[in-house]
Design an enzyme around this catalytic site. Structure first.
Site, PDB file in Angstrom:
ATOM      1  N   SER A 149       0.853  -1.188   0.000  1.00 44.93           N
ATOM      2  CA  SER A 149       0.000   0.000   0.000  1.00 44.93           C
ATOM      3  C   SER A 149       0.882   1.230   0.000  1.00 44.93           C
ATOM      4  O   SER A 149       1.973   1.223   0.585  1.00 44.93           O
ATOM      5  CB  SER A 149      -0.897   0.002   1.244  1.00 44.93           C
ATOM      6  OG  SER A 149      -1.470   1.268   1.443  1.00 44.93           O
ATOM      7  N   SER A 150       0.392   2.302  -0.608  1.00 41.33           N
ATOM      8  CA  SER A 150       1.194   3.523  -0.668  1.00 41.33           C
ATOM      9  C   SER A 150       1.353   4.182   0.696  1.00 41.33           C
ATOM     10  O   SER A 150       2.162   5.102   0.850  1.00 41.33           O
ATOM     11  CB  SER A 150       0.564   4.520  -1.650  1.00 41.33           C
ATOM     12  OG  SER A 150      -0.769   4.813  -1.286  1.00 41.33           O
ATOM     13  N   CYS A 151       0.621   3.712   1.710  1.00 39.21           N
ATOM     14  CA  CYS A 151       0.784   4.286   3.049  1.00 39.21           C
ATOM     15  C   CYS A 151       2.110   3.888   3.695  1.00 39.21           C
ATOM     16  O   CYS A 151       2.434   4.353   4.788  1.00 39.21           O
ATOM     17  CB  CYS A 151      -0.377   3.892   3.952  1.00 39.21           C
ATOM     18  SG  CYS A 151      -0.373   2.165   4.452  1.00 39.21           S
TER      19      CYS A 151
ATOM     20  N   TYR B 120      -0.582  -0.593  10.193  1.00 42.12           N
ATOM     21  CA  TYR B 120      -0.782  -1.249   8.897  1.00 42.12           C
ATOM     22  C   TYR B 120       0.429  -1.018   7.997  1.00 42.12           C
ATOM     23  O   TYR B 120       0.925  -1.950   7.345  1.00 42.12           O
ATOM     24  CB  TYR B 120      -2.047  -0.700   8.240  1.00 42.12           C
ATOM     25  CG  TYR B 120      -2.340  -1.248   6.870  1.00 42.12           C
ATOM     26  CD1 TYR B 120      -2.824  -2.540   6.701  1.00 42.12           C
ATOM     27  CD2 TYR B 120      -2.157  -0.470   5.724  1.00 42.12           C
ATOM     28  CE1 TYR B 120      -3.117  -3.047   5.447  1.00 42.12           C
ATOM     29  CE2 TYR B 120      -2.447  -0.961   4.468  1.00 42.12           C
ATOM     30  CZ  TYR B 120      -2.927  -2.249   4.328  1.00 42.12           C
ATOM     31  OH  TYR B 120      -3.205  -2.748   3.071  1.00 42.12           O
TER      32      TYR B 120
ATOM     33  N   LYS C  93       3.100  -3.731   6.275  1.00 38.44           N
ATOM     34  CA  LYS C  93       3.376  -3.815   4.845  1.00 38.44           C
ATOM     35  C   LYS C  93       4.859  -3.612   4.539  1.00 38.44           C
ATOM     36  O   LYS C  93       5.413  -4.253   3.637  1.00 38.44           O
ATOM     37  CB  LYS C  93       2.516  -2.800   4.082  1.00 38.44           C
ATOM     38  CG  LYS C  93       1.045  -3.173   4.019  1.00 38.44           C
ATOM     39  CD  LYS C  93       0.847  -4.503   3.298  1.00 38.44           C
ATOM     40  CE  LYS C  93      -0.607  -4.857   3.102  1.00 38.44           C
ATOM     41  NZ  LYS C  93      -0.782  -6.138   2.368  1.00 38.44           N
TER      42      LYS C  93
ATOM     43  N   HIS D 254     -12.820   3.010   2.757  1.00 40.73           N
ATOM     44  CA  HIS D 254     -11.953   4.088   2.314  1.00 40.73           C
ATOM     45  C   HIS D 254     -12.798   5.247   1.776  1.00 40.73           C
ATOM     46  O   HIS D 254     -14.012   5.149   1.651  1.00 40.73           O
ATOM     47  CB  HIS D 254     -10.983   3.574   1.239  1.00 40.73           C
ATOM     48  CG  HIS D 254      -9.934   2.667   1.790  1.00 40.73           C
ATOM     49  ND1 HIS D 254     -10.005   1.295   1.700  1.00 40.73           N
ATOM     50  CD2 HIS D 254      -8.782   2.939   2.447  1.00 40.73           C
ATOM     51  CE1 HIS D 254      -8.939   0.753   2.271  1.00 40.73           C
ATOM     52  NE2 HIS D 254      -8.182   1.718   2.731  1.00 40.73           N
TER      53      HIS D 254
END
Length: 313
Positions: free
Chosen positions: A113-115, A142, A146, A185
């Site tokens: 994920s881009s987070c 989270y 990742k 989201h």
């Protein structure tokens, strides 16, 4: 990137096949003629159960694995269930990646994920910015899980010569998205809110935060296409961002959603709710250089997502 020798009968295990990403990958593989796509529901295989996962992989011996299974949610869910998000995601990826190695699976793809990138990252975000700053607090557990998955892949590649690839999608939307307002989201939440406001005849609907953060949105079938593209070409290089390369403000997104849904009220911003990361636009140069780019414009994708949304059925 050398072209991989494709056999349409290769056994490809897609985890999380009932989720938005996993189901899109299955659709894409089936459309391309792959005849041996393997899936397991949660009741059939609990990915948190290390022994069960390792036994399944030892018996099934897949040729390739797409790790699309994850515990996911929006800002509220990430912030409220912090322990669940870090524990479950760590266990899922560790069980699958180590189990794949033990079963002799040479190639797999881990979807992140881009987070994972720092909260105040230079824009657009290059893959090299990983671990260069502090994470967004609301989804830190989270993100850390990742990041651990990426490092697991890198470590097995370095120590054991595996070809475990990590791809980082931007914000996704589309068929099989989660429309539960408690933990969805932003885009699916806005779609459902606008739809229900229209049905009630409301004159306004509420958008969390200030409306100023900027976000990039990728239609999930475009992500699936990128994943299969990389698989078929035998990509085994470093981390790859997957996005469309453009972003919009949450306010602009809300207005587009209103137009698609046909809701003619006004937007009310709830400044008591968090904005999250100010901006999150991925640099997709690496993927573009490999010959792939997104094809679905945002409005068209939102129209398709709205058409398929379960709350309309």
């Amino acid at each position: 990137m050398a072209t991989f020798q494709i056999n349409k009968s290769d056994k490809i295990f897609v985890t999380g096949h009932r989720g938005m990403v996993g189901s899109a990958i299955v659709r894409r593989l089936q459309a391309a003629g792959y005849t041996n796509v393997v899936t397991r529901s949660r009741s059939e295989l609990d990915l948190l159960d290390q022994r069960a996962v390792h036994q399944f992989l030892a018996d099934a011996k897949p040729d390739y694995i797409f790790i699309a299974a994850a515990k996911v949610g929006g800002i509220q869910a990430n912030n409220q269930y912090r322990a669940d998000f870090i524990y479950q995601n760590l266990m899922i990826e560790a069980n699958l990646i180590h189990g794949a190695h033990l079963a002799g699976v040479q190639r797999l793809m881990f979807l992140g994920s881009s987070c994972i990138y720092p909260r105040n990252c230079p824009q657009p975000i290059k893959e090299d910015y990983l671990l260069t700053g502090s994470l967004e607090l609301t989804n830190e557990p989270y993100a850390i899980a990742k990041i651990a998955g990426i490092k697991l892949c890198e470590s097995y590649n370095q120590q054991y010569g595996r070809q475990y690839v990590s791809v980082m999608p931007t914000n996704l939307y589309g068929p099989n998205d989660n429309y539960d307002l408690a933990n969805s989201h932003v885009l699916p939440a806005l779609l459902r809110k606008a739809h229900e406001a229209k049905l009630r005849g409301d004159h306004e609907y509420v958008v969390w935060g200030s409306g100023t953060p900027r976000r990039e949105f990728l239609y999930v079938d475009d992500l699936a296409d990128a994943c299969v593209y990389l698989y078929e070409r035998g990509y085994d290089g470093p981390l790859v961002n997957v996005g469309c390369g453009t972003d919009v403000t949450i306010a602009e997104l809300a207005e587009t959603v209103m137009s698609v849904v046909g809701f003619e009220g006004r937007i009310v911003y709830d400044a008591t709710k968090p904005d999250g990361t100010p901006r999150k636009l991925l640099d997709v140069t690496r993927l573009a250089d490999l010959g792939w780019q997104a094809r679905t414009p945002l409005r068209r994708g939102i129209e398709q997502a709205y058409e398929a949304a379960p709350f309309r059925q």
